[in-house]
Design an enzyme around this catalytic site. Sequence first.
Site, PDB file in Angstrom:
ATOM      1  N   GLU A   1      72.474  68.835  44.442  1.00  9.10           N
ATOM      2  CA  GLU A   1      71.884  69.409  45.650  1.00  9.10           C
ATOM      3  C   GLU A   1      72.567  68.883  46.914  1.00  9.10           C
ATOM      4  OE1 GLU A   1      70.095  71.890  45.875  1.00  9.10           O
ATOM      5  OE2 GLU A   1      69.538  72.111  43.786  1.00  9.10           O
TER       6      GLU A   1
ATOM      7  N   TYR B   1      64.365  71.482  52.196  1.00  8.19           N
ATOM      8  CA  TYR B   1      64.900  72.251  51.075  1.00  8.19           C
ATOM      9  C   TYR B   1      65.203  71.369  49.860  1.00  8.19           C
ATOM     10  CZ  TYR B   1      68.233  73.953  47.831  1.00  8.19           C
ATOM     11  OH  TYR B   1      68.840  74.218  46.637  1.00  8.19           O
TER      12      TYR B   1
ATOM     13  N   ASP C   1      66.068  78.306  50.382  1.00  6.62           N
ATOM     14  CA  ASP C   1      67.452  78.089  50.783  1.00  6.62           C
ATOM     15  C   ASP C   1      67.977  79.411  51.345  1.00  6.62           C
ATOM     16  OD1 ASP C   1      67.789  79.669  48.503  1.00  6.62           O
ATOM     17  OD2 ASP C   1      69.815  78.914  48.278  1.00  6.62           O
TER      18      ASP C   1
END
Length: 355
Positions: free
Chosen positions: A100, A183, A201
């Site tokens: 991520e 996020y 996102d």
Amino acid sequence: MTATSPHSPLTPPHTTPPHTAPATAAAAPAPPAPAGAPPAESVPDREAPASALPASGGAAVTAGDPAALHTPVIAWFETNARDLPWRRPDAGAWGVMVSEFMLQQTPVSRVLPVYEQWLARWPRPADLAAEAPGEAVRAWGRLGYPRRALRLHGAAQAITERYDGDVPREHAQLLSLPGIGEYTAAAVASFAYGQRHAVLDTNVRRVFARAVTGVQYPPNATTAAERKLARALLPEDPGTAARWAASSMELGALVCTAKNEGCARCPIAARCAWRLAGKPAHEGPARRGQTYAGTDRQVRGRLLAVLRDAPGPVAQAVLDTVWNEPVQRARALDGLVADGLVEPLDNGLYRLPQG
DNA sequence: TACACGTGGAG
DNA sequence: TCTCCAAGTGT
């Protein structure tokens, strides 16, 4: 030892093929979530269901029936999901978290090789935490936005110190780590731990903007209305919610992209509000294009590239060769030092941060 | 809220 | 060639 977490809710218990596909990765089967799936306890993001949705007139909107969206999108995901390393059961929460960080504003194809090397070198948060931050910056390579490397290193240290080396499960705890915002906290909690969170996102925002709201593009910055909509569309069951998050994101990444709308391949084309409206063009001012040439960012990039590629400290005179405008050059170098990406020594030498 | 923050591939 | 943009965060 098992690095961190349980099985990802995103992948089948099956073992991935030995000759795993590279960047382009064709479709890999991603069967339904395993029965005794992930733990998933917390159930935040509770909110009134349909109320947030725009009034529906015809077949377009999904007002009272979000499931009409979930089912086809998740089914599409089962067949078309890419086989990405961070989606495999053995990736663990740390693997998910590393991916991520790397994927923030950076394409999958460029992340893949760096991700593999990173996890091989630092299989657990404590492994990275034990290294000098400069090593993280160096290993980051040319992924861009190297501050992410510094923050990932800082997050690894915090995890080691505060959470006994395990990536925390709670959204609030994740949010407290450097480099993790709304996020990423939701993504890790959802993908690694199977929790129920709205994962908003750029891909999901675009899919919602088109399919539900009926406009070509979402607003520049995430709005309260978008969050509300995302929560309203979230399946009640945590495992299904996690699946939905990954599925809607993948749809935006592979089919409903910014430049192309693969409506012919889209599982919800029949009820897409934007398509049904005749695909009206984006209204309002064009998004501000980011010029790069000549900016401080470019200079910073060049300076850091020299430091990354050098085994040890580098003389100021060498750094001076990357940019001929002295004022901007000095400003860029000062900025890097202020950001902790570069460490000045007392003899006119510079190096990546040692700690 | 708006802007700074890297890099490279695609159309 | 040149613009757009790719799983955002921090200030």
